[in-house]
Design a protein around this motif. Structure first.
Motif, mmCIF file in Angstrom:
data_model
loop_
_atom_site.group_PDB
_atom_site.id
_atom_site.type_symbol
_atom_site.label_atom_id
_atom_site.label_comp_id
_atom_site.label_asym_id
_atom_site.label_seq_id
_atom_site.Cartn_x
_atom_site.Cartn_y
_atom_site.Cartn_z
ATOM 1 N N TYR A 6 0.552 -1.609 0.588
ATOM 2 C CA TYR A 6 -0.039 0.181 -0.010
ATOM 3 C C TYR A 6 0.767 1.268 0.296
ATOM 4 O O TYR A 6 -0.058 2.798 -0.167
ATOM 5 N N LEU A 7 1.928 0.963 -0.348
ATOM 6 C CA LEU A 7 3.298 2.824 0.114
ATOM 7 C C LEU A 7 2.682 3.337 -1.071
ATOM 8 O O LEU A 7 2.893 4.090 -1.142
ATOM 9 N N HIS A 8 1.923 2.816 -2.644
ATOM 10 C CA HIS A 8 1.620 3.612 -3.363
ATOM 11 C C HIS A 8 0.666 5.010 -2.789
ATOM 12 O O HIS A 8 0.239 6.220 -3.565
ATOM 13 N N ILE A 9 -0.336 4.588 -2.067
ATOM 14 C CA ILE A 9 -0.898 5.978 -1.110
ATOM 15 C C ILE A 9 -0.694 6.868 -0.883
ATOM 16 O O ILE A 9 -0.910 7.507 -0.962
ATOM 17 N N VAL A 10 0.248 6.093 -0.251
ATOM 18 C CA VAL A 10 1.540 7.807 0.344
ATOM 19 C C VAL A 10 1.830 7.731 -0.762
ATOM 20 O O VAL A 10 2.200 9.456 -0.761
ATOM 21 N N GLU A 11 2.664 7.475 -1.836
ATOM 22 C CA GLU A 11 2.929 8.270 -2.066
ATOM 23 C C GLU A 11 1.710 9.421 -4.087
ATOM 24 O O GLU A 11 2.523 10.299 -3.736
ATOM 25 N N TYR A 12 0.602 8.722 -3.664
ATOM 26 C CA TYR A 12 -0.610 9.166 -4.548
ATOM 27 C C TYR A 12 -0.572 10.725 -3.397
ATOM 28 O O TYR A 12 -0.714 11.810 -3.842
ATOM 29 N N GLY A 33 3.560 10.244 5.831
ATOM 30 C CA GLY A 33 2.492 10.069 4.735
ATOM 31 C C GLY A 33 3.145 7.727 5.734
ATOM 32 O O GLY A 33 2.205 7.195 6.144
ATOM 33 N N VAL A 34 3.807 7.095 6.251
ATOM 34 C CA VAL A 34 3.882 5.704 5.861
ATOM 35 C C VAL A 34 3.544 5.858 7.264
ATOM 36 O O VAL A 34 3.374 4.793 7.634
ATOM 37 N N MET A 35 3.738 6.924 8.358
ATOM 38 C CA MET A 35 3.424 6.515 9.849
ATOM 39 C C MET A 35 2.106 6.771 10.023
ATOM 40 O O MET A 35 1.147 6.139 10.376
ATOM 41 N N GLY A 36 0.708 7.419 9.097
ATOM 42 C CA GLY A 36 -0.039 7.700 8.676
ATOM 43 C C GLY A 36 -0.473 6.166 7.776
ATOM 44 O O GLY A 36 -1.618 5.372 8.377
ATOM 45 N N LEU A 37 0.424 5.380 7.077
ATOM 46 C CA LEU A 37 0.113 4.151 6.937
ATOM 47 C C LEU A 37 -0.055 3.062 7.652
ATOM 48 O O LEU A 37 -1.216 2.010 7.957
ATOM 49 N N SER A 63 -6.093 6.359 3.113
ATOM 50 C CA SER A 63 -6.138 7.703 2.056
ATOM 51 C C SER A 63 -6.090 8.970 2.795
ATOM 52 O O SER A 63 -5.421 9.954 2.925
ATOM 53 N N TRP A 64 -7.301 8.543 3.993
ATOM 54 C CA TRP A 64 -7.741 9.388 4.944
ATOM 55 C C TRP A 64 -6.547 9.555 6.245
ATOM 56 O O TRP A 64 -5.939 11.009 6.189
ATOM 57 N N ARG A 65 -5.782 8.353 6.728
ATOM 58 C CA ARG A 65 -5.114 8.452 8.005
ATOM 59 C C ARG A 65 -3.910 9.163 7.271
ATOM 60 O O ARG A 65 -3.019 9.539 7.774
ATOM 61 N N VAL A 66 -3.486 8.256 6.138
ATOM 62 C CA VAL A 66 -2.305 9.365 5.141
ATOM 63 C C VAL A 66 -2.006 10.973 5.846
ATOM 64 O O VAL A 66 -1.133 11.307 5.516
#
Length: 262
Positions: A34-40, A62-66, A86-89
């Motif tokens: 799910y790292l792509h969510i952080v990147e996006y 963002g990674v911490m949020g993931l 996505s909301w957490r990140v």
């Protein structure tokens, strides 16, 4: 579980191993998946931020949020993890920006001055005010006003994500989405604020409404909106800033009315 065995697990099995058995290797694979969510999300938020804001810092937050999302997500309910994550990140990145105090005090003061002007003039005329009227009220030229809007543009990226009240976690943007049931008094206030926000959006200019719609509902980036509307990215940023300042003024006015009633 060893790495070789974990590598052959499918998606649901990884979730089961992590949530039911606390398997660290399964968690690691889910993070990578799910790292792509952080990147996006970090890529979208990076648009329009000052150059002194590190993209690596955005991604790190963002990674911490993931990871937080992986910890708290209830996979057994059959919900979409991507939406939740996505909301957490996004929240983790915005929290990092706020803690870093990346907006100069002078810019914050300027944004507040413009917001107060919008609130005062639109309350006086009961309509959307023009840039000319704003310039006259602020005692600056129209060109200077446009420069002011451009200068405070970086603040508008997180404006709807800021808490309605400093001591609370509820944000302006949360008024646009359904939440879990709350007590009746809170619900009445929430509906009142949501109605005020809807009215505020109706009062925006057509171009401002389109920008808000494409950004917050269609999930396009500012550069993508610029392409769709055949305008420059800086012009889109300016329209977005004016829309957000108008909406902030509308909601803050309604919030003050509710506080006086309390």
């Amino acid at each position: 579980m060893n790495e070789r065995k974990a590598a052959h697990l499918n998606h649901s099995e990884l979730w089961e191993q992590w949530k039911e058995h606390g398997d660290k290797e399964a968690k690691k694979q889910l993070i990578e998946k799910y790292l792509h969510i952080v990147e996006y999300v970090s890529g979208r938020l990076a648009v329009g931020l000052p150059k002194n804001v590190s993209k690596d810092d955005l991604a790190s937050n963002g990674v911490m949020g993931l990871i937080d999302a992986l910890e708290k997500f209830d996979y057994g309910r059959g919900l979409q993890f991507e939406t939740y994550a996505s909301w957490r990140v996004r929240g983790a990145i915005l929290d990092g920006l706020r803690q870093g105090d990346w907006v100069p005090r002078s810019v914050r003061e300027k944004a507040k001055k413009i917001e107060d002007a919008y609130q005062h003039l639109e309350q006086r005329y009961l309509r959307t005010v023009s840039d000319e009227e704003m310039s006259h009220y602020l005692d600056v030229s129209e060109k200077e006003f446009q420069n002011m809007i451009q200068e405070v543009a970086v603040m508008s990226i997180v404006s709807l994500e800021d808490p309605i009240r400093e001591e609370e976690s509820e944000t302006r943007l949360s008024l646009l989405v359904d939440e879990k049931a709350k007590n009746p008094d809170h619900k009445v206030n929430e509906f009142t604020l949501r109605d005020a926000l809807a009215q505020g959006i109706d009062k925006l200019t057509e171009k401002e409404r389109i920008v808000v719609s494409l950004l917050y509902y269609e999930d396009l980036s500012l550069s993508e909106i610029a392409e769709v509307m055949s305008l420059s990215p800086s012009r889109i940023s300016q329209l977005h800033s004016k829309a957000i300042l108008r909406l902030r003024a509308t909601l803050d006015k309604q919030r003050d009315l509710l506080m006086r009633k309390d």
